[in-house]
Design an enzyme around this catalytic site. Structure first.
Site, short mmCIF file in Angstrom:
data_model
loop_
_atom_site.label_atom_id
_atom_site.label_comp_id
_atom_site.label_asym_id
_atom_site.label_seq_id
_atom_site.Cartn_x
_atom_site.Cartn_y
_atom_site.Cartn_z
N GLU A 101 12.76 34.02 -29.20
CA GLU A 101 13.30 34.05 -29.98
C GLU A 101 14.53 33.53 -30.18
O GLU A 101 14.97 33.85 -31.41
CB GLU A 101 13.51 35.65 -29.49
CG GLU A 101 12.27 36.03 -29.81
CD GLU A 101 11.70 36.66 -30.66
OE1 GLU A 101 12.97 36.73 -31.66
OE2 GLU A 101 10.67 37.42 -30.84
N GLU A 138 16.31 32.90 -33.83
CA GLU A 138 16.84 33.52 -34.66
C GLU A 138 18.40 32.54 -34.47
O GLU A 138 19.45 33.05 -35.93
CB GLU A 138 17.92 34.41 -33.94
CG GLU A 138 16.13 35.83 -33.73
CD GLU A 138 16.61 36.84 -33.16
OE1 GLU A 138 17.77 37.31 -32.39
OE2 GLU A 138 15.84 37.84 -32.91
N GLU A 162 17.78 33.75 -41.56
CA GLU A 162 18.38 34.15 -42.96
C GLU A 162 17.24 35.63 -43.15
O GLU A 162 18.24 36.57 -43.67
CB GLU A 162 18.42 33.45 -44.19
CG GLU A 162 19.49 32.49 -44.20
CD GLU A 162 21.00 32.74 -44.44
OE1 GLU A 162 20.96 33.70 -44.45
OE2 GLU A 162 21.29 32.13 -44.32
N GLU A 185 16.03 38.03 -40.75
CA GLU A 185 15.96 39.09 -40.48
C GLU A 185 17.80 39.06 -39.80
O GLU A 185 18.52 40.64 -39.33
CB GLU A 185 15.86 38.54 -38.18
CG GLU A 185 14.29 38.08 -38.38
CD GLU A 185 13.73 37.91 -37.11
OE1 GLU A 185 14.02 38.56 -36.13
OE2 GLU A 185 12.57 37.48 -36.86
#
Length: 160
Positions: A55, A59, A102, A104
Site C-alpha cells: 500500500e 500510494e 494520481e 487515489e
C-alpha cells in the site's frame, strides 16, 4: 473486491531522518481531503506486513521495511461492519522521491508533527498518534516459526 462484514486494513507510519511524517490526502472515503497515513485493505493471499508495504509503495512510490506494529484501530460501522486496521512503523529504504498515486490521492508530503497538529485537515488518528509518540511501543516481527504442519500455513508471522 467483496469485503464482507469484517474488514482488515493496514496503515504505515514512515518517519524521515528529520522527524517528518509521510502523509497523504485521499480523494475519497471518510478521510477525503484530510492528512492521513498511507493505508488500504489486506488482499487475499497476503500477510498484513506484505499489505502495508504494498500500500505504501502503491500510494507513494516508497520502498519500505517493517520496524514493527505500533497500534490497532477497531470500530463498528452502523452496528454492522467490523472495521479493523493494524498500524505499522516502517522505515524508508533510502529512496526519497515520492511518486503520488494520481487516481487515489490529492497530495503526498513529508510534514512535521507540529505542522500536522496545527492543520485542521489532519485526521483524528494522526493527532492521537502524535500526542502519544513518546510512549509509543512497537511489536517486532518474528519470522521462521512453524506453528505445526496441521494448520497448513503457507506463511506465518508473529509480532511480539
Amino acid at each position: 473486491m467483496k469485503r464482507g462484514k469484517v474488514w482488515l486494513a493496514v496503515a504505515g507510519l514512515v518517519i524521515d531522518e528529520d522527524g517528518k511524517w509521510l502523509v497523504v490526502k485521499k480523494k475519497y472515503s471518510g478521510l477525503k481531503g484530510m492528512w492521513s497515513l498511507p493505508a488500504g485493505f489486506v488482499n487475499a493471499g497476503e500477510t498484513v506486513d506484505e499489505a502495508v508495504i504494498r500500500e505504501v509503495k502503491e500510494e507513494t512510490g516508497l520502498h519500505t521495511t517493517i520496524k514493527g506494529i505500533i497500534g490497532v484501530r477497531s470500530g463498528v460501522i452502523q452496528n454492522d461492519i467490523s472495521d479493523n486496521m493494524m498500524i505499522f512503523l516502517l522505515e524508508n529504504k533510502g529512496i526519497s522521491s515520492i511518486e503520488k498515486e494520481e487516481a487515489e490521492l490529492w497530495d503526498v508530503q513529508w510534514k512535521s508533527p507540529q505542522e500536522l497538529l496545527a492543520d485542521e485537515k489532519t485526521s483524528v488518528m494522526v493527532h492521537e498518534m502524535i500526542k502519544r509518540m513518546s510512549s509509543m511501543q512497537k511489536l517486532n516481527l518474528i519470522e521462521g516459526i512453524n506453528p505445526g504442519d496441521q494448520f497448513a500455513y503457507t506463511q506465518y508471522r508473529l509480532f511480539l
